[in-house]
Design a protein around this motif. Structure first.
Motif, mmCIF file in Angstrom:
data_model
loop_
_atom_site.group_PDB
_atom_site.id
_atom_site.type_symbol
_atom_site.label_atom_id
_atom_site.label_comp_id
_atom_site.label_asym_id
_atom_site.label_seq_id
_atom_site.Cartn_x
_atom_site.Cartn_y
_atom_site.Cartn_z
ATOM 1 N N ASP A 12 -15.587 8.989 2.421
ATOM 2 C CA ASP A 12 -14.176 8.882 2.054
ATOM 3 C C ASP A 12 -13.341 9.439 3.204
ATOM 4 N N LEU A 14 -10.530 8.798 4.466
ATOM 5 C CA LEU A 14 -9.110 9.006 4.270
ATOM 6 C C LEU A 14 -8.863 9.594 2.884
ATOM 7 N N ARG A 110 11.112 4.220 6.354
ATOM 8 C CA ARG A 110 9.978 4.066 7.278
ATOM 9 C C ARG A 110 10.242 4.757 8.616
ATOM 10 N N THR A 132 -9.533 12.972 11.923
ATOM 11 C CA THR A 132 -9.732 12.438 10.571
ATOM 12 C C THR A 132 -8.676 12.979 9.619
ATOM 13 N N LEU A 135 -5.425 11.260 10.268
ATOM 14 C CA LEU A 135 -5.419 9.923 9.670
ATOM 15 C C LEU A 135 -5.160 10.007 8.168
ATOM 16 N N SER A 136 -5.747 11.010 7.535
ATOM 17 C CA SER A 136 -5.513 11.203 6.111
ATOM 18 C C SER A 136 -4.041 11.511 5.849
ATOM 19 N N ALA A 138 -1.451 10.561 7.732
ATOM 20 C CA ALA A 138 -0.674 9.336 7.930
ATOM 21 C C ALA A 138 -0.818 8.403 6.728
ATOM 22 N N ASP A 139 -2.057 8.297 6.239
ATOM 23 C CA ASP A 139 -2.298 7.423 5.089
ATOM 24 C C ASP A 139 -1.524 7.924 3.866
ATOM 25 N N ALA A 140 -1.565 9.225 3.629
ATOM 26 C CA ALA A 140 -0.867 9.794 2.483
ATOM 27 C C ALA A 140 0.646 9.661 2.638
ATOM 28 N N PHE A 142 2.452 7.368 4.357
ATOM 29 C CA PHE A 142 2.972 6.009 4.175
ATOM 30 C C PHE A 142 2.776 5.519 2.734
ATOM 31 N N ALA A 143 1.749 6.011 2.052
ATOM 32 C CA ALA A 143 1.604 5.704 0.624
ATOM 33 C C ALA A 143 2.751 6.342 -0.145
ATOM 34 N N ASP A 146 5.851 4.286 0.348
ATOM 35 C CA ASP A 146 5.810 3.096 -0.515
ATOM 36 C C ASP A 146 6.274 3.444 -1.931
#
Length: 404
Positions: A12, A14, A110, A132, A135-136, A138-140, A142-143, A146
């Protein structure tokens, strides 16, 4: 802090951010909020004007709340977001009130996320955080953006829906005034045309729709006026119903079963819908054959002949008085022979084929009719009245399944 720089589980990569990450982020918030404000107002000058206006403080509080909520959720994922949610919906509503699309607000969200990610990279280097983990983050992030956009869209669509409902109500009111005829003040119609952006045409075509009515709005032209909630659903088409308009109606009224009135001057719109509704009544009674779209202009004589049932009874009593004292069977045969003769002016042989009798029988009946009716079959006006009555009685008999 050692556990922050260790790689996350490879299954897992991200995954959720460690809760301790909030402690690193929180001190950055005041300066990050200022930096985002500078970048956003530079890219979107309209927001700079808003921040200097009476709503500026509320907007700043909303931005602070959105960023602080992200950090709070990292620290405690079950943190309530009621205040943030309400603020985001207010942002969306405000965009709708200002007449903008959601594009500007989405762009600002954004852009703010990119500024936050840029700051996070600097912080990550200072704390030697793993790629890593970044990256997590950034993923969190942008989520999360959204989610903010989705909440703002709810508020935006709420206002649009209310605006659309109000516009539909005004357009229905306009339709009702047009159908009211000459008593309706021209100024009231002009005012509603201005409010709805609808151009008043010189001519209109009304369409009566069988209830319950449904309209595919994606296929329907935007300049239609309609009231499908009325017990007798109807719509107005500006101008004549050409091939393009007819094709549009066929697609927009998937259930079909509508009658197209005559194209008339706008002041006579009430006549067009009256005729269209009468056609539907005649379809229901079996006088006119059913079809998805029925044109009144194809049934004008039928509409005229059956426009006043009580008057037709009086005319029939007068025009057929000569055969009133004859037995039913003979009277029906004579009337049918008379109708065929008036329709065709054919020979005895031709009429015999239509009546399925011998030509000699036709000659005998015609002599009887000449004796019974006398000058009524010679005088053009009297003959026309008799022919009109017989045609109307035959049309009406179709609904009852009886002989005229």
């Amino acid at each position: 802090m050692a556990h922050l720089i260790q790689p996350l589980d490879t299954d897992d990569p991200l995954g959720p951010l460690p809760q301790e990450f909030a402690a690193i982020m929180r001190p950055e918030l005041p300066s990050l909020i200022k930096e985002i404000g500078v970048e956003v107002t530079r890219a979107y000058p309209e927001y700079a004007r808003l921040l200097d206006g009476p709503n500026g403080q509320a907007i700043r509080v909303g931005v602070e709340q959105s960023l602080a909520s992200f950090v709070d959720l990292v620290a405690e994922p079950t943190t309530p977001t009621t205040l943030r949610d309400d603020m985001c919906r207010r942002f969306g509503r405000f965009e709708a009130y200002e007449g903008r699309t959601m594009d500007t607000l989405q762009g600002a969200y954004r852009l703010g996320a990119r500024v936050a990610l840029r700051r996070a990279k600097k912080v990550g280097q200072s704390y030697h955080l793993s790629p890593t983990l970044m990256l997590s983050f950034a993923d969190a992030l942008f989520a999360y953006v959204d989610e903010l956009e989705s909440l703002s869209r709810e508020g935006f669509l709420e206002v649009q829906s209310q605006s659309g409902e109000q516009s539909e109500a005004l357009r229905r009111r306009l339709l009702h005034l047009i159908l009211a005829g000459r008593p309706a003040p021209r100024s009231a119609i002009a005012d509603l045309c201005e409010q709805t952006g609808w151009a008043l045409p010189d001519e209109v075509t009304l369409v009566a729709v069988r209830a319950p009515a449904a309209l595919d709005r994606l296929s329907a032209d935007r300049d239609l006026l309609l009231d499908l909630s009325d017990p007798q659903p109807h719509l107005l088409v500006p101008g004549p119903l050409d091939d393009a308009r007819r094709s549009m109606l066929e697609q927009a009224l998937p259930a079909g079963h509508a009658a197209i009135g005559l194209t008339v001057p706008t002041a006579l719109a009430c006549d067009s819908i009256r005729w269209a509704r009468r056609v539907l009544e005649l379809v229901d009674s079996g006088v006119i054959d059913d079809a998805p779209l029925i044109r009144c202009e194809d049934h004008l004589i039928t509409l005229w002949l059956l426009s006043d049932p009580a008057l037709l009874d009086q005319l029939a009593q007068r025009e057929l008085a000569a055969v009133a004292g004859i037995s039913n069977t003979r009277r029906e045969r004579l009337i049918e022979t008379l109708r065929i003769w008036l329709d065709t002016r054919g020979t005895a042989a031709q009429m015999g084929e239509l009546l399925d009798v011998h030509p000699q029988t036709v000659r005998y009946r015609m002599r009887s009719l000449e004796t019974i009716f006398g000058d009524q079959l010679v005088d053009p006006e009297a003959r026309f009245a008799t022919e009109a009555v017989l045609r109307a009685l035959r049309l009406r008999a179709r609904s009852a399944g009886t002989s005229p």
